[in-house]
Design a protein around this motif. Structure first.
Motif: not given
Length: 389
Positions: A120-129, A260-270
């Motif tokens: 999980l630490d090796g997963i980049d935030d942008e890659d996960f998004a 839409r709320h998930f994508r606009n709020g950039r919640h992938a990193s969280a």
């Protein structure tokens, strides 16, 4: 041999029979020196002299490396050899028997669980998004949320599985009423300004007591009318969720708004950080659910595989086919790896290590060469005497 030869030469004039041991000693000395030279020449220059065709291993390291790589490739890394060895072993059955043992499955589960935080630490935030955008969110857009909710409720209610949940909810409601009786009295008094406060308190107390008594009746009686009404309402809700177009449209709208709320709020990193935190905390718990579930799944897999010879046969066939493909694909790379490793050795150090590893056998070569030479010398002396006689 030299000492024996010296003694024979000194005393042969007086003892003519010493001609026989002298022949043995002469040939034995020659054999000893010849074998010493031959053995030493394999690994280094005899006496340090740069004699041609000596230090053979050191001088021919690259050729030996190429030959060793080709030898392994041609004689060991062939599909016929590999598959021939593997086909005689029931790998699937052995794996099933191994997995059935809880200690073995637990060991694998521990390895998997311990590797999760690092993965999980090796997963980049942008890659996960990006992963969510490409694979997860498009699937969620087409998800019939209403039907899924109805199916979940149906599974929960089948066999009255929901009754313990209902009991728990009734107990929670009773606790809330008991805890907030004062607030209810205050609200009732505020709404009924023209009645005495004592009367308000009495009415609210009786109301709370009556509701609590009713809750006790519902909990105690599994066939209570309120339970029946609740079950009917729940079944009607399940039917509506599964079939109603209105509920289906509402579910799709709700899912679309959530995404839409998930994508606009950039919640992938969280979300990724939350998963990391929860997984790390869970993995390091003494009674880890992840480890326990993984171990139980592996044990169940071993039991199921052990009871199914047909699956074992298919798995063995797949394994042999995969092994054949791997051998064909990578045999050359393995051969090149061996060649490269041998070429990378320090020539003198490698030659010294090989000589030390063979060790005692080299001494026996020299000793045997000495005695073989001596015996040949005696035979030649005998032949010479016969021909001269």
């Amino acid at each position: 041999m030299v000492v024996l030869l010296f003694v024979c030469v000194v005393f042969q004039a007086d003892y003519h029979w010493l001609a026989w041991p002298r022949a043995f000693a002469e040939a034995g000395t020659i054999g000893a020196i010849a074998d010493w030279y031959a053995v030493v020449a394999l690994f280094r220059h005899p006496l340090g002299l740069p004699i041609p065709h000596t230090a053979i291993i050191e001088q021919n390291q690259h050729r030996i490396a190429e030959s060793l790589g080709s030898f392994v490739e041609d004689n060991f890394l062939t599909p016929e050899v590999i598959i021939g060895r593997l086909s005689g072993h029931d790998t699937a059955k052995a794996m099933a028997e191994w997995l059935v043992k809880p200690a073995n499955s637990r060991a694998i589960a521990d390895v998997v669980a311990d590797s999760l935080p690092g993965l999980l630490d090796g997963i980049d935030d942008e890659d996960f998004a990006g992963f969510l955008d490409r694979l997860v969110i498009p699937q969620l857009r087409t998800l019939d949320l209403s039907r899924v909710a109805g199916n979940i409720l149906k599974v929960v209610t089948d066999g009255n599985r929901h009754q313990p949940l209902l009991d728990h909810g009734l107990e929670a409601l009773e606790l809330w009423l008991t805890t907030n009786a004062g607030m209810l009295k205050a609200k009732f008094s505020a709404a009924s300004r023209y009645t005495p406060a004592q009367l308000d308190a009495y009415i609210v107390s009786k109301f709370v007591e009556g509701v609590i008594a009713l809750l006790h009746e519902v909990v105690a009686n599994q066939d209570h009318e309120l339970r029946r009404q609740f079950d009917e309402a729940l079944q009607d809700l399940i039917l509506q969720l599964q079939t109603s177009r209105t509920h289906r449209r509402f579910g799709k709208t709700l899912m679309r708004d959530c995404l839409r709320h998930f994508r606009n709020g950039r919640h992938a990193s969280a979300l990724l950080n939350h998963i990391r935190t929860r997984v790390v905390a869970e993995v390091h718990r003494k009674q880890s659910i992840v480890r326990s579930i993984a171990a139980d799944v592996l044990v169940s897999l071993g039991e199921s595989l052990g009871r199914s010879p047909a699956v074992q046969q298919k798995l063995n066939a797949w394994w042999l086919n995969r092994a054949h493909q791997l051998v064909v694909r990578y045999r050359r790379q393995i051969s090149e790896l061996i060649t490269g490793v041998v070429k990378g050795w320090n020539a003198k150090e490698a030659s010294r290590k090989i000589e030390a590893e063979i060790g005692r056998d080299l001494q026996y070569i020299r000793i045997n060469g000495t005695f073989v030479g001596g015996i040949v010398g005696v035979l030649l002396h005998a032949v010479t005497l016969l021909l001269s006689g």
